[in-house]
Motif scaffolding. Structure first.
Motif, PDB file in Angstrom:
ATOM      1  N   LEU A 128       4.380  16.826   1.931  1.00 26.68           N
ATOM      2  CA  LEU A 128       3.645  16.674   0.668  1.00 26.68           C
ATOM      3  C   LEU A 128       3.669  15.213   0.248  1.00 26.68           C
ATOM      4  N   ASP A 129       2.454  14.618   0.193  1.00 26.52           N
ATOM      5  CA  ASP A 129       2.361  13.199  -0.164  1.00 26.52           C
ATOM      6  C   ASP A 129       1.041  12.922  -0.866  1.00 26.52           C
ATOM      7  N   HIS A 130       0.482  13.946  -1.528  1.00 26.25           N
ATOM      8  CA  HIS A 130      -0.809  13.789  -2.197  1.00 26.25           C
ATOM      9  C   HIS A 130      -0.609  13.603  -3.696  1.00 26.25           C
ATOM     10  N   TRP A 131      -1.555  13.968  -4.511  1.00 28.09           N
ATOM     11  CA  TRP A 131      -1.413  13.760  -5.944  1.00 28.09           C
ATOM     12  C   TRP A 131      -0.178  14.488  -6.438  1.00 28.09           C
ATOM     13  N   LYS A 132       0.599  13.789  -7.244  1.00 33.35           N
ATOM     14  CA  LYS A 132       1.936  14.304  -7.589  1.00 33.35           C
ATOM     15  C   LYS A 132       1.851  15.545  -8.471  1.00 33.35           C
ATOM     16  N   ASP A 133       0.743  15.700  -9.216  1.00 34.39           N
ATOM     17  CA  ASP A 133       0.606  16.908 -10.051  1.00 34.39           C
ATOM     18  C   ASP A 133       0.098  18.095  -9.246  1.00 34.39           C
TER      19      ASP A 133
ATOM     20  N   ALA B 217       0.857  -1.186   0.000  1.00 33.56           N
ATOM     21  CA  ALA B 217       0.000   0.000   0.000  1.00 33.56           C
ATOM     22  C   ALA B 217       0.891   1.232   0.000  1.00 33.56           C
ATOM     23  N   MET B 218       0.372   2.381  -0.442  1.00 36.05           N
ATOM     24  CA  MET B 218       1.213   3.538  -0.709  1.00 36.05           C
ATOM     25  C   MET B 218       1.497   4.407   0.528  1.00 36.05           C
ATOM     26  N   ASN B 219       1.819   3.737   1.655  1.00 35.23           N
ATOM     27  CA  ASN B 219       2.282   4.472   2.835  1.00 35.23           C
ATOM     28  C   ASN B 219       3.753   4.818   2.624  1.00 35.23           C
TER      29      ASN B 219
ATOM     30  N   ALA C 236       8.911  16.468   0.732  1.00 32.08           N
ATOM     31  CA  ALA C 236       8.084  15.882  -0.332  1.00 32.08           C
ATOM     32  C   ALA C 236       8.421  14.409  -0.530  1.00 32.08           C
ATOM     33  N   ASP C 237       7.394  13.551  -0.498  1.00 29.09           N
ATOM     34  CA  ASP C 237       7.583  12.125  -0.753  1.00 29.09           C
ATOM     35  C   ASP C 237       7.527  11.869  -2.265  1.00 29.09           C
ATOM     36  N   ASN C 238       8.086  10.745  -2.705  1.00 31.35           N
ATOM     37  CA  ASN C 238       7.937  10.253  -4.090  1.00 31.35           C
ATOM     38  C   ASN C 238       8.553  11.139  -5.163  1.00 31.35           C
ATOM     39  N   VAL C 239       9.646  11.795  -4.856  1.00 32.54           N
ATOM     40  CA  VAL C 239      10.186  12.730  -5.849  1.00 32.54           C
ATOM     41  C   VAL C 239      10.833  11.997  -7.027  1.00 32.54           C
TER      42      VAL C 239
ATOM     43  N   LEU D 227      -4.874  16.873   5.119  1.00 33.97           N
ATOM     44  CA  LEU D 227      -5.910  17.001   4.090  1.00 33.97           C
ATOM     45  C   LEU D 227      -6.033  15.706   3.310  1.00 33.97           C
ATOM     46  N   GLU D 228      -7.264  15.212   3.187  1.00 34.85           N
ATOM     47  CA  GLU D 228      -7.507  14.002   2.413  1.00 34.85           C
ATOM     48  C   GLU D 228      -8.671  14.267   1.450  1.00 34.85           C
ATOM     49  N   PHE D 229      -8.457  13.912   0.190  1.00 32.66           N
ATOM     50  CA  PHE D 229      -9.445  14.193  -0.863  1.00 32.66           C
ATOM     51  C   PHE D 229     -10.506  13.095  -0.926  1.00 32.66           C
ATOM     52  N   ASN D 230     -10.094  11.867  -0.641  1.00 33.01           N
ATOM     53  CA  ASN D 230     -10.937  10.689  -0.831  1.00 33.01           C
ATOM     54  C   ASN D 230     -11.649  10.344   0.475  1.00 33.01           C
TER      55      ASN D 230
ATOM     56  N   LEU E  18      -0.328  17.003   3.349  1.00 35.28           N
ATOM     57  CA  LEU E  18      -1.183  16.944   2.158  1.00 35.28           C
ATOM     58  C   LEU E  18      -1.190  15.500   1.680  1.00 35.28           C
ATOM     59  N   GLY E  19      -2.357  14.846   1.837  1.00 36.16           N
ATOM     60  CA  GLY E  19      -2.458  13.436   1.453  1.00 36.16           C
ATOM     61  C   GLY E  19      -2.338  12.544   2.665  1.00 36.16           C
ATOM     62  N   THR E  20      -3.483  12.221   3.281  1.00 41.15           N
ATOM     63  CA  THR E  20      -3.517  11.399   4.491  1.00 41.15           C
ATOM     64  C   THR E  20      -3.423   9.909   4.159  1.00 41.15           C
TER      65      THR E  20
ATOM     66  N   GLY F  98     -11.317  17.067   1.666  1.00 39.72           N
ATOM     67  CA  GLY F  98     -11.536  18.006   0.568  1.00 39.72           C
ATOM     68  C   GLY F  98     -10.279  18.207  -0.242  1.00 39.72           C
ATOM     69  N   ALA F  99     -10.376  19.081  -1.234  1.00 38.19           N
ATOM     70  CA  ALA F  99      -9.260  19.321  -2.140  1.00 38.19           C
ATOM     71  C   ALA F  99      -8.301  20.346  -1.551  1.00 38.19           C
ATOM     72  N   SER F 100      -7.021  20.101  -1.714  1.00 38.68           N
ATOM     73  CA  SER F 100      -5.997  21.000  -1.165  1.00 38.68           C
ATOM     74  C   SER F 100      -6.180  22.423  -1.687  1.00 38.68           C
ATOM     75  N   GLU F 101      -6.525  22.539  -2.970  1.00 37.26           N
ATOM     76  CA  GLU F 101      -6.647  23.892  -3.539  1.00 37.26           C
ATOM     77  C   GLU F 101      -7.817  24.661  -2.945  1.00 37.26           C
ATOM     78  N   ASP F 102      -8.806  23.926  -2.389  1.00 41.14           N
ATOM     79  CA  ASP F 102      -9.936  24.609  -1.738  1.00 41.14           C
ATOM     80  C   ASP F 102      -9.600  24.991  -0.295  1.00 41.14           C
TER      81      ASP F 102
ATOM     82  N   LEU G 221      11.311   3.194  -2.834  1.00 37.56           N
ATOM     83  CA  LEU G 221       9.856   3.160  -2.823  1.00 37.56           C
ATOM     84  C   LEU G 221       9.421   2.204  -1.717  1.00 37.56           C
ATOM     85  N   GLU G 222       8.450   2.610  -0.946  1.00 40.15           N
ATOM     86  CA  GLU G 222       8.004   1.836   0.217  1.00 40.15           C
ATOM     87  C   GLU G 222       7.884   0.339  -0.095  1.00 40.15           C
ATOM     88  N   TYR G 223       8.500  -0.480   0.754  1.00 42.76           N
ATOM     89  CA  TYR G 223       8.384  -1.943   0.716  1.00 42.76           C
ATOM     90  C   TYR G 223       8.934  -2.554  -0.582  1.00 42.76           C
TER      91      TYR G 223
HETATM   92  O1  LIG Z   1      -0.501   8.602  -5.300  1.00 47.25           O
HETATM   93  C1  LIG Z   1       0.162   8.588  -4.264  1.00 47.25           C
HETATM   94  N1  LIG Z   1      -0.190   9.308  -3.203  1.00 47.25           N
HETATM   95  C2  LIG Z   1      -1.386  10.161  -3.256  1.00 47.25           C
HETATM   96  C3  LIG Z   1      -2.558   9.524  -2.523  1.00 47.25           C
HETATM   97  C4  LIG Z   1      -3.450  10.614  -2.013  1.00 47.25           C
HETATM   98  N2  LIG Z   1      -4.106  10.575  -0.847  1.00 47.25           N
HETATM   99  N3  LIG Z   1      -4.759  11.731  -0.726  1.00 47.25           N
HETATM  100  C5  LIG Z   1      -4.517  12.464  -1.823  1.00 47.25           C
HETATM  101  C6  LIG Z   1      -5.002  13.791  -2.037  1.00 47.25           C
HETATM  102  C7  LIG Z   1      -5.289  14.596  -0.931  1.00 47.25           C
HETATM  103  C8  LIG Z   1      -5.736  15.895  -1.096  1.00 47.25           C
HETATM  104  C9  LIG Z   1      -5.903  16.392  -2.373  1.00 47.25           C
HETATM  105  N4  LIG Z   1      -6.342  17.617  -2.811  1.00 47.25           N
HETATM  106  C10 LIG Z   1      -6.305  17.547  -4.166  1.00 47.25           C
HETATM  107  N5  LIG Z   1      -5.885  16.343  -4.581  1.00 47.25           N
HETATM  108  C11 LIG Z   1      -5.632  15.607  -3.478  1.00 47.25           C
HETATM  109  C12 LIG Z   1      -5.181  14.303  -3.316  1.00 47.25           C
HETATM  110  N6  LIG Z   1      -3.694  11.771  -2.658  1.00 47.25           N
HETATM  111  C13 LIG Z   1       1.332   7.671  -4.133  1.00 47.25           C
HETATM  112  C14 LIG Z   1       1.549   6.700  -5.106  1.00 47.25           C
HETATM  113  C15 LIG Z   1       2.630   5.806  -5.001  1.00 47.25           C
HETATM  114  C16 LIG Z   1       2.860   4.775  -6.045  1.00 47.25           C
HETATM  115  C17 LIG Z   1       4.157   4.432  -6.433  1.00 47.25           C
HETATM  116  C18 LIG Z   1       4.384   3.453  -7.390  1.00 47.25           C
HETATM  117  C19 LIG Z   1       3.304   2.825  -7.984  1.00 47.25           C
HETATM  118  F1  LIG Z   1       3.510   1.872  -8.904  1.00 47.25           F
HETATM  119  C20 LIG Z   1       1.997   3.165  -7.607  1.00 47.25           C
HETATM  120  C21 LIG Z   1       1.782   4.128  -6.643  1.00 47.25           C
HETATM  121  C22 LIG Z   1       3.507   5.868  -3.909  1.00 47.25           C
HETATM  122  C23 LIG Z   1       3.292   6.852  -2.943  1.00 47.25           C
HETATM  123  O2  LIG Z   1       4.124   6.950  -1.852  1.00 47.25           O
HETATM  124  C24 LIG Z   1       2.231   7.748  -3.051  1.00 47.25           C
HETATM  125  O3  LIG Z   1       2.103   8.706  -2.070  1.00 47.25           O
END
Ligand SMILES: O=C(NCCc1nnc(-c2ccc3[nH]cnc3c2)[nH]1)c1cc(-c2ccc(F)cc2)cc(O)c1O
Ligand SMILES: [Mg+2]
Length: 214
Positions: free
Chosen positions: A140-145, A39-41, A168-171, A89-92, A65-67, A117-121, A198-200
């Motif tokens: 920072l650990d939320h959506w990479k874009d 899982a993406m911890n 910032a995670d996942n750079v 902040l968690e979007f999902n 950003l990104g729980t 909610g969304a970080s931009e809000d 990358l984790e695990y």
């Molecule tokens: O997508 C990631 N993390 C993001 C989740 C999230 N949880 N909450 C949000 C949010 C929170 C507020 C937001 N406001 C606007 N967008 C938002 C998105 N985003 C992520 C993905 C990977 C990964 C690596 C290799 C792979 F093959 C597949 C996956 C590894 C990681 O360590 C990650 O952190």
């Protein structure tokens, strides 16, 4: 209906971790992700780097950003003094529901505020809604874009002060090239890279630590 991976992760916490013991929650999640389901911890290897940055900084006001399931929330909050505050902040909504229970199991709900909610809000509302002047530490650990636009948004909203640390995670994986280019070339940041995996997994990943210079 089939359970989701976050639900199975929470079940593993309830089964193997002790209520009120953050370290046992961290260990239960790491064991689940290594031996049952990835899982993406942030994980234990990058998590140790996160721990050292937080311990050295001793922040009072923290933004995450990104729980996701709350793993890094627990890692950070367990190191904060009781008066400190972590806003995450968690979007999902499904992730948020699981994360609340993981954070509660660790007994850290008194210093964590999970906002859905969304970080931009939410970033533009931090001051008036949470009475936050500036943050000492942002993870920072939320959506990479969203890393770069949200960093610029935090600058514009005056949420960063001289010395605020962004981590910032996942750079590398999945990668945030636009964010890296910005913090490494901007005169407003002093940036450095912590190489890890990358984790695990054995894949390369890393954390970028950037100090805002004002
Ligand atoms: O997508 C990631 N993390 C993001 C989740 C999230 N949880 N909450 C949000 C949010 C929170 C507020 C937001 N406001 C606007 N967008 C938002 C998105 N985003 C992520 C993905 C990977 C990964 C690596 C290799 C792979 F093959 C597949 C996956 C590894 C990681 O360590 C990650 O952190
Ligand atoms: Mg991540």
């Amino acid at each position: 209906t089939r359970s989701t991976r976050p639900q199975r992760l929470l079940n593993a916490v309830r089964k193997h971790a002790t209520r009120g013991d953050p370290q046992s929650v961290i260990s239960a999640i790491d064991h689940f992700c290594r031996h049952s389901e990835w899982a993406m911890n942030i994980g234990d290897e990058k998590g140790s780097i996160l721990d050292s940055v937080v311990s050295e900084l001793n922040p009072e006001k923290v933004l995450e950003l990104g729980t996701y399931c709350g793993y890094s929330t627990v890692r950070i909050a367990r190191l904060l003094p009781p008066g400190a505050r972590l806003i995450t902040l968690e979007f999902n909504a499904d992730y948020a529901a699981i994360a609340r229970q993981v954070i509660a199991w660790a007994g850290l709900e008194d210093r964590v505020q999970l906002v859905e909610g969304a970080s931009e809000d939410w970033i533009p509302r931090m001051k008036e809604h949470f009475g936050i002047e500036t943050f000492d530490f942002v993870f920072l650990d939320h959506w990479k874009d969203r890393y770069l636009p949200d960093t610029k948004l935090m600058e514009d909203c005056g949420l960063l002060r001289k010395g605020t640390v962004l981590l910032a995670d996942n750079v590398i994986c999945p990668g945030v090239p636009d964010y890296l280019q910005y913090v490494r070339n901007s005169l407003s940041y002093k940036s450095c890279y912590f190489k890890s995996h990358l984790e695990y997994t054995k894949a390369e990943d890393g954390l970028e630590k950037s100090v805002f210079l004002g």
